[in-house]
Design an enzyme around this catalytic site. Structure first.
Site, PDB file in Angstrom:
ATOM      1  CB  SER A 459      -0.771  -0.064   1.200  1.00 35.53           C
ATOM      2  OG  SER A 459      -0.022   0.187   2.313  1.00 35.53           O
ATOM      3  CG  ASP A 460       4.265   1.642   2.741  1.00 29.00           C
ATOM      4  OD1 ASP A 460       4.113   0.238   2.141  1.00 29.00           O
ATOM      5  OD2 ASP A 460       4.850   1.710   3.803  1.00 29.00           O
ATOM      6  CB  THR A 461       5.789   0.824  -2.250  1.00 28.58           C
ATOM      7  OG1 THR A 461       6.349  -0.262  -1.325  1.00 28.58           O
ATOM      8  CG2 THR A 461       6.898   0.812  -3.431  1.00 28.58           C
TER       9      THR A 461
END
Length: 735
Positions: A459-461
């Protein structure tokens, strides 16, 4: 100034091998880093190639060799430090456009791969073996043992795994380092007292008996998907490790006896191997390894698993083993033989070896991938926790260049263009085969942490990359390599990863209840049974959606605004009473608080209008050191409170704290000045910042290294300071 008048300065990572490690060093001049779409392959070339193909600056740097650069002028203004730091860091960009590095730290990853390779009959190159030995001998503790991660206290698990690895790599049992290690191991209870993970590896090797470990029954794989007991509801890393371990346990697979294995049976124990009561070892776990004493529930689970082995239904066991094999095959196929991480790669390779043989495409394909997670650090070669950090580090670097106004400069055009090209080819363009059958999250449109081949959505990448791409492609000098449709697809995937309880996890939404943690029998780690909500992931999503909705206001605007409100609500609820947030991927309160305050800024919350932000600013300011920096110890993750780093202020922690305070529009301008000034003082004449304490976390309480963090987060902090407050003289020589 004429070229001849340019003053040169020598830089290096400052590492010196221990005496024992230096015996195994290779000729560092002969190492070359080959890259392709984020893939890393360190190769030991012939002498004639080394003479004709000069090492790059990046190769020199990562190997810890000396290098010469033009001496940077002493920074007086913040902009000077930003320019000097960027001039150094941009040199580390690889030929395919990415910034790569190692993310090593756990001291059982390389050993698992070495043990698995030995069992499968895979021969590692001599140079690789020697550098693996050098790495371990550089990180051996004073008592002769090894811990769970580098620089951690010795444990039975760390010492047994790495002693075994060194023996496989050819170090004789009479070597002084192994004599010391064996002495320490025996004092801790010998390999009899291994935790379950270590017992598994020794059983697979044939240096432990399967009766000596708590059974890893594969039958949970047959449970309905809605039951928490089904591994599909567990944390993705725990699930992957369990599936392969349960397969090998169910088959009671052990390597054929060899003279070396027989010697290990004699060397690792404090009593004759044939006299050990193996059933009694199931609950024999060293206090040096246990994170917590076992609960009554965990003891009951262990007893139930032991009892089940006596009453198991052969048909169900066969069916469960077939399902385990199917899951491993799906994992290996969907990741192009890489697996999600090197930890499960090692055990999955044993599954493929047992099921299909050494000559199968499964084992041969995985053998070709052994090099992928390996990195030549300045201390030697080791496997990272992943097959690299290629996409993650590149996206953060691009963001740092944007934050500091560096990406717009003509002299940085090619650097940014190559980074954009790499990001473009790294987007995942399809879903994995058998999404639901393989417990996988959809991936089409996502960006992975490392490489497209690894093929796991994070998600954060994805969020960090989307944000960087939108801002980078908004520059007039940049082509539009990633289309509007592909960016929208990435955002749609992010929207689909939201948790029902607000907030974001890393790999997939929460699937199982937190009560599953009560059944955690890893003995080594906390909070590893299910996915978790992470302030850092949630904040990255907020930053992404804020950037995306401004650039594309007509794409699902109502949903995006609702998600942003829920993310902010989660962050407010997740704040600790002390005022900070606790991270799971970086150290620790400073890392998460940086992200949280950046996320809250996107919804208009800051120190002046939010009690949450005021408390966070007070929290960060409370821990600013007298020298102006911040330094937090890794142990904070275990203690759940801020612990000062005994080594003092750290570049990374200082950058994190400054980023958070700037995002919160903190009114204490003097504290910000002192923090920036400390970063300027810590900068070297080459423009770089030197390595410090461990920057990252894999699972509580284990530490990892993320060496690029000291560059891109620091550049972002200085750049954002200049953007917010303007450039000013902050550092004078007499200060």
């Amino acid at each position: 100034m004429p070229v001849a008048d340019i003053e040169m300065v020598t830089g290096s990572a400052g590492h010196v091998d221990s005496k024992a490690a230096s015996e195994y060093g290779t000729d560092l001049r002969r190492w070359r880093l080959k890259v392709h779409e984020g893939r890393h392959m360190w190769e030991y070339v012939d002498e004639d190639v080394a003479q004709t193909q000069q090492q790059t600056f990046a190769e020199n740097y990562w190997l810890g060799q000396e290098y010469e650069l033009p001496k940077m002028s002493t920074p007086i203004f913040a902009q000077d430090a930003l320019d000097n730091g960027w001039a150094f860091f941009k040199r580390l960009q690889t030929q395919d456009g990415h910034w790569g590095c190692h993310d090593d730290g756990p001291l059982f990853v390389t050993s698992g791969i070495v043990i698995s390779s030995y069992i499968c009959g895979i021969t590692l190159p001599d140079a690789m073996k020697n550098e693996m030995i050098r790495y371990l001998l550089n990180f051996v503790n004073e008592d002769g043992g090894w811990g769970l991660w580098i620089n951690s206290p010795s444990t039975v698990f760390g010492t047994t795994m790495n002693y075994t690895m060194l023996r496989i790599l050819g170090v004789p049992s009479t070597h002084p380092a192994l004599l010391d290690a064996r002495d320490t191991l025996l004092k801790m209870g010998s390999a009899r007292a291994l935790p379950t993970w270590g017992k598994f590896w020794m059983c697979a090797l044939g240096a432990y008996e399967w009766d000596g470990m708590i059974p890893l029954a594969p039958e949970p794989l047959l449970a309905p998907g809605f039951l928490p007991l089904n591994p599909g509801n567990w944390w993705v890393h725990t699930r992957n490790v369990f599936v392969s371990m349960s397969y090998l346990f169910g088959h009671r697979f052990s390597a054929p006896m060899t003279p070396l294995i027989q010697e290990l049976r004699e060397e690792l124990y404090d009593m004759p191997y044939h006299k050990i009561d193996w059933f009694a070892q199931q609950t024999n776990i060293s206090d040096y390894d246990r994170l917590h004493p076992p609960t009554m529930l965990q003891k009951g689970l262990a007893n139930a698993l032991c009892y089940y082995e006596y009453v198991k239904v052969p048909y169900l066991r066969r069916k469960a083993l077939d399902e385990a094999l199917f899951q491993v095959e799906m994992e290996v196929h969907n990741t192009s033989y890489l697996c999600i991480a090197p930890v499960s790669f090692a055990s999955n390779m044993l599954v493929m070896f047992h099921a299909h043989g050494a000559n199968s495409h499964w084992v041969k394909g995985m053998a070709d991938r052994i090099i992928d997670p390996m990195w030549m650090c300045r201390e030697g070669m080791a496997a990272s926790g992943t097959n690299g950090t290629s996409v993650w580090d590149t996206a953060l670097t691009v963001q740092a260049a944007l934050d500091g106004g560096l990406a717009q400069r003509p002299e940085n055009h090619n650097t940014m263009l190559e980074a954009l090209k790499f990001i473009e080819v790294s987007q995942i363009t399809e879903n994995p085969l058998g999404v639901s059958q393989g417990y996988r999250q959809p991936t089409k449109g996502a960006w992975p942490f490392s490489t497209r081949d690894q093929a796991y959505a994070v998600s954060d990448t994805t969020a960090v990359t989307v944000r960087a791409v939108i801002q980078l492609q908004a520059l007039k000098s940049m082509p539009k390599l990633v289309s509007d449709e592909r960016l929208a697809e990435a955002v749609d995937l992010i929207i689909g990863m939201e948790n029902k309880c607000d907030g974001y996890s890393a790999f997939e939404p929460l699937r199982g209840p937190k009560a599953l943690e009560l059944l955690n029998i890893t003995e080594l780690y906390d909070n590893v049974m299910t996915e978790s909500l992470y302030p850092e992931c949630t904040s990255s999503v907020l930053l992404c959606l804020d950037t995306f909705t401004k650039a594309y206001p007509h794409h699902r605007p109502v949903e995006i605004q609702s998600i942003m409100a829920r993310c902010a609500r989660y962050l407010i609820k997740a704040q600790f009473p002390c005022g900070g947030w606790l991270a799971s991927w970086g150290v620790c309160f400073t890392y998460a608080t940086m992200f949280a305050l950046q996320g809250l800024e996107t919804v208009g919350l800051r120190e002046s209008n939010s009690e949450t932000c005021r408390n966070a600013c007070s929290f960060l300011l409370q821990y600013q050191n007298d020298d102006g920096g911040w330094g937090e110890d890794l142990i904070s993750i275990r203690e759940k409170r801020y612990i000062q780093d005994p080594a003092g202020s750290q570049v990374t922690c200082t950058a994190y704290a400054l980023m958070g305070l700037i995002s919160a529009h903190c009114s204490n301008r003097d504290a910000l000045r002192r923090g920036i000034r400390w970063l300027m003082r810590a900068q070297q004449a080459t423009g770089e910042w030197l390595p410090g304490s461990l920057e990252g976390i894999f699972a509580c309480p284990g530490g990892m290294r993320y060496p690029n963090y000291k560059f891109h987060f620091t550049l972002s902090a200085i750049g954002r300071y200049i953007e917010r407050y303007g450039d000013e003289a902050l550092y004078l020589k007499e200060q």
